[in-house]
Design an enzyme around this catalytic site. Structure first.
Site, PDB file in Angstrom:
ATOM      1  N   SER A  54       0.858  -3.156 -49.216  1.00 34.09           N
ATOM      2  CA  SER A  54       2.276  -3.112 -48.862  1.00 34.09           C
ATOM      3  C   SER A  54       2.950  -1.829 -49.355  1.00 34.09           C
ATOM      4  O   SER A  54       4.036  -1.477 -48.879  1.00 34.09           O
ATOM      5  CB  SER A  54       3.014  -4.318 -49.451  1.00 34.09           C
ATOM      6  OG  SER A  54       2.526  -5.529 -48.919  1.00 34.09           O
TER       7      SER A  54
ATOM      8  N   CYS B 104       6.015 -12.543 -47.386  1.00 27.73           N
ATOM      9  CA  CYS B 104       6.496 -11.167 -47.386  1.00 27.73           C
ATOM     10  C   CYS B 104       6.708 -10.647 -45.964  1.00 27.73           C
ATOM     11  O   CYS B 104       7.630 -11.070 -45.284  1.00 27.73           O
ATOM     12  CB  CYS B 104       5.547 -10.293 -48.206  1.00 27.73           C
ATOM     13  SG  CYS B 104       6.341  -8.792 -48.829  1.00 27.73           S
ATOM     14  N   PHE B 105       5.869  -9.750 -45.470  1.00 31.62           N
ATOM     15  CA  PHE B 105       5.994  -9.289 -44.085  1.00 31.62           C
ATOM     16  C   PHE B 105       5.902 -10.477 -43.133  1.00 31.62           C
ATOM     17  O   PHE B 105       6.592 -10.519 -42.108  1.00 31.62           O
ATOM     18  CB  PHE B 105       4.877  -8.279 -43.790  1.00 31.62           C
ATOM     19  CG  PHE B 105       5.171  -7.352 -42.639  1.00 31.62           C
ATOM     20  CD1 PHE B 105       6.202  -6.432 -42.703  1.00 31.62           C
ATOM     21  CD2 PHE B 105       4.395  -7.382 -41.493  1.00 31.62           C
ATOM     22  CE1 PHE B 105       6.469  -5.567 -41.652  1.00 31.62           C
ATOM     23  CE2 PHE B 105       4.647  -6.522 -40.437  1.00 31.62           C
ATOM     24  CZ  PHE B 105       5.692  -5.610 -40.522  1.00 31.62           C
TER      25      PHE B 105
ATOM     26  N   GLN C 205       9.254 -11.984 -42.630  1.00 32.53           N
ATOM     27  CA  GLN C 205      10.065 -11.207 -41.691  1.00 32.53           C
ATOM     28  C   GLN C 205       9.604 -11.435 -40.252  1.00 32.53           C
ATOM     29  O   GLN C 205      10.431 -11.493 -39.330  1.00 32.53           O
ATOM     30  CB  GLN C 205       9.992  -9.735 -42.070  1.00 32.53           C
ATOM     31  CG  GLN C 205      10.581  -9.439 -43.438  1.00 32.53           C
ATOM     32  CD  GLN C 205      10.054  -8.166 -44.055  1.00 32.53           C
ATOM     33  OE1 GLN C 205       9.395  -7.356 -43.398  1.00 32.53           O
ATOM     34  NE2 GLN C 205      10.340  -7.966 -45.339  1.00 32.53           N
TER      35      GLN C 205
ATOM     36  N   ASN D 256       7.622  -7.367 -53.452  1.00 28.48           N
ATOM     37  CA  ASN D 256       7.424  -6.003 -52.966  1.00 28.48           C
ATOM     38  C   ASN D 256       7.918  -5.952 -51.532  1.00 28.48           C
ATOM     39  O   ASN D 256       7.140  -6.095 -50.598  1.00 28.48           O
ATOM     40  CB  ASN D 256       5.948  -5.589 -53.052  1.00 28.48           C
ATOM     41  CG  ASN D 256       5.730  -4.221 -52.436  1.00 28.48           C
ATOM     42  OD1 ASN D 256       6.679  -3.471 -52.222  1.00 28.48           O
ATOM     43  ND2 ASN D 256       4.479  -3.893 -52.137  1.00 28.48           N
TER      44      ASN D 256
ATOM     45  N   GLY E 258      11.061  -4.006 -48.884  1.00 28.56           N
ATOM     46  CA  GLY E 258      12.214  -3.152 -48.669  1.00 28.56           C
ATOM     47  C   GLY E 258      13.045  -3.579 -47.481  1.00 28.56           C
ATOM     48  O   GLY E 258      14.073  -2.954 -47.186  1.00 28.56           O
ATOM     49  N   PHE E 259      12.606  -4.625 -46.775  1.00 27.57           N
ATOM     50  CA  PHE E 259      13.336  -5.170 -45.635  1.00 27.57           C
ATOM     51  C   PHE E 259      13.568  -6.662 -45.876  1.00 27.57           C
ATOM     52  O   PHE E 259      12.879  -7.282 -46.682  1.00 27.57           O
ATOM     53  CB  PHE E 259      12.547  -4.972 -44.339  1.00 27.57           C
ATOM     54  CG  PHE E 259      12.393  -3.526 -43.932  1.00 27.57           C
ATOM     55  CD1 PHE E 259      13.263  -2.947 -43.016  1.00 27.57           C
ATOM     56  CD2 PHE E 259      11.375  -2.739 -44.456  1.00 27.57           C
ATOM     57  CE1 PHE E 259      13.137  -1.623 -42.644  1.00 27.57           C
ATOM     58  CE2 PHE E 259      11.236  -1.411 -44.095  1.00 27.57           C
ATOM     59  CZ  PHE E 259      12.122  -0.848 -43.182  1.00 27.57           C
TER      60      PHE E 259
ATOM     61  N   HIS F  67       5.638 -13.033 -53.314  1.00 27.28           N
ATOM     62  CA  HIS F  67       4.177 -13.106 -53.396  1.00 27.28           C
ATOM     63  C   HIS F  67       3.731 -14.275 -54.278  1.00 27.28           C
ATOM     64  O   HIS F  67       3.606 -14.139 -55.491  1.00 27.28           O
ATOM     65  CB  HIS F  67       3.617 -11.799 -53.959  1.00 27.28           C
ATOM     66  CG  HIS F  67       3.641 -10.666 -53.006  1.00 27.28           C
ATOM     67  ND1 HIS F  67       2.525 -10.213 -52.349  1.00 27.28           N
ATOM     68  CD2 HIS F  67       4.667  -9.904 -52.558  1.00 27.28           C
ATOM     69  CE1 HIS F  67       2.861  -9.200 -51.549  1.00 27.28           C
ATOM     70  NE2 HIS F  67       4.155  -9.002 -51.663  1.00 27.28           N
TER      71      HIS F  67
ATOM     72  N   GLU G 104       0.838 -15.517 -54.557  1.00 30.12           N
ATOM     73  CA  GLU G 104      -0.495 -15.324 -55.158  1.00 30.12           C
ATOM     74  C   GLU G 104      -0.378 -14.680 -56.529  1.00 30.12           C
ATOM     75  O   GLU G 104      -1.283 -14.785 -57.363  1.00 30.12           O
ATOM     76  CB  GLU G 104      -1.386 -14.494 -54.232  1.00 30.12           C
ATOM     77  CG  GLU G 104      -1.251 -13.000 -54.318  1.00 30.12           C
ATOM     78  CD  GLU G 104       0.061 -12.475 -53.737  1.00 30.12           C
ATOM     79  OE1 GLU G 104       0.487 -11.373 -54.119  1.00 30.12           O
ATOM     80  OE2 GLU G 104       0.664 -13.190 -52.897  1.00 30.12           O
TER      81      GLU G 104
END
Length: 380
Positions: free
Chosen positions: A55, A264-265, A268, A306, A308-309, A354, A356
């Protein structure tokens, strides 16, 4: 990034931000030049996992902890096969690692992988600058790469922005692979690799899940060819507004009502699949000490981040989507950023952080159990 493999050996180095502010220090790791987005991480430990988190692709990471490298580097803690950060910024690098697990120094590892870094600068001042002005493009120059101030600034300003960057396919696996269940196999999960960390399929394997890790370019046919009990979408770098293929794939999974989990991603991507927008945070959330509330239980967790969006979804009420009602399930207590989504009419949920936790606290490990519960209920 264009860095050599030679050790820094005390060479001069300069960090130049796109707004013109510069910091001068000593080279750390490889000597040369590198560019990326300047971001800061508040973790006081776990730097090896941070460096190898996909990431962080195309980002220059500033460590807010002043002393870095004290436990050296080993071959057990990496989260992927290489260091992904574009550059590394530390205040006071350890001269000698003091861990029985260390096989080499952090400086040696950065140099061996061609990662250009800088040390000996005021990382507190740099972090405060990024908090006030926001994450921005940056360059690190050392050795012969150091030029005039105007020249270095122009080279930084010529670099691409993180907004609009489509990066997940650059870090994902090119070929499928399988992480077998530990002990008795109970479920099969298709995991879409958008920048997956090694600990994530391991956490699922601990729960009896056989994980088929698939490339970011996988199709719905590829996913259902493994006969999954559930589908997982991983973390990853870049702007989710560019991730049209993963969004379409997730919508195909939602249409089949297969149990779904994203982190995370992947959070989104779920937001976009449901019709919500995404936006860039001013400086993002990075570190292993971010407070998040699970709104379904009221519990507060200390979590590893982690990103930024973030997803732009209403906090005060459920929303109607093409796949049923959806609500914000988790929220960051620092700034009310959306940290999780869940569908109320079918088995799908995601979190922005995250669970994990490599590195980080294990407060959120229950989310893997929640995914298991969804698959158990669907099977029943």
């Amino acid at each position: 990034m264009t860095g050599g493999t030679a050790m820094a050996a005390g060479s001069r180095a300069v960090l130049v931000l796109e707004d013109g502010r510069a910091f001068r220090g000593r080279a750390y790791g490889a000597v040369g030049e590198t560019f990326g987005e300047a971001v800061f991480s508040t973790g006081m430990t776990g730097y090896q996992e941070t460096l190898t988190d996909p990431s962080y692709h195309r980002q220059v990471v500033v460590m807010t902890a002043p002393h870095v490298g004290n436990t050296g580097v080993n071959d057990e803690d990496p989260e992927s096969k290489k260091i992904w950060v574009s550059g590394y910024v530390v205040r006071d690098p350890a001269r000698i690692p003091s861990s029985w697990r260390a096989t080499r120094t952090l400086d040696e590892e950065l140099a061996a992988q061609g990662v250009v870094g800088i040390s000996g600068i005021d990382t507190r001042a740099l972090t405060r600058h990024l908090r006030e002005r926001g994450a921005m493009r940056v360059g690190i120059f050392s050795g012969d790469a150091i030029g005039g101030d105007a020249e270095m600034l122009a080279r930084v300003q010529a670099q691409p922005q993180m907004k609009g960057a489509n990066l997940s396919a650059e870090v994902a696996t090119s070929e499928p692979y399988v992480v077998p269940a530990i002990g008795e196999k109970k479920f099969t999960v298709a995991a879409i690799d958008l920048g997956i960390k090694g600990m994530t399929p391991h956490r699922m394997a601990e729960r009896g899940i056989e994980v088929h890790v698939l490339p970011a370019t996988a199709t719905a046919e590829d996913v259902y060819a493994v006969a999954p009990d559930g589908v997982f979408f991983s973390n990853g770098p870049g702007d989710p507004a560019t991730a049209d293929h993963p969004v379409a794939l997730m919508q195909a999974v939602l249409e089949r009502r297969t149990p779904l989990f994203g982190i995370c991603f992947g959070n989104q991507i779920l937001g976009r699949a449901l019709g919500f927008g995404t936006y860039k945070l001013k400086y993002g959330h990075r570190g292993i000490n971010q407070p998040v509330q699970d709104r379904t239980t009221g519990k507060v967790e200390v979590t590893a981040h982690n990103h930024g969006f973030a997803v732009d979804a209403p906090l005060d009420k459920p929303s109607d989507t093409p796949f049923g009602r959806a609500e914000v399930s988790h929220v960051c207590l620092n700034d009310n950023v959306v940290e999780g989504l869940q569908l109320l009419d079918q088995p799908a949920f995601s979190v922005q952080y995250h669970p994990e936790a490599a590195a980080g606290p294990h407060d959120a490990a229950y989310l893997f159990d929640r995914f298991v519960s969804l698959m158990e209920a669907e099977r029943a």
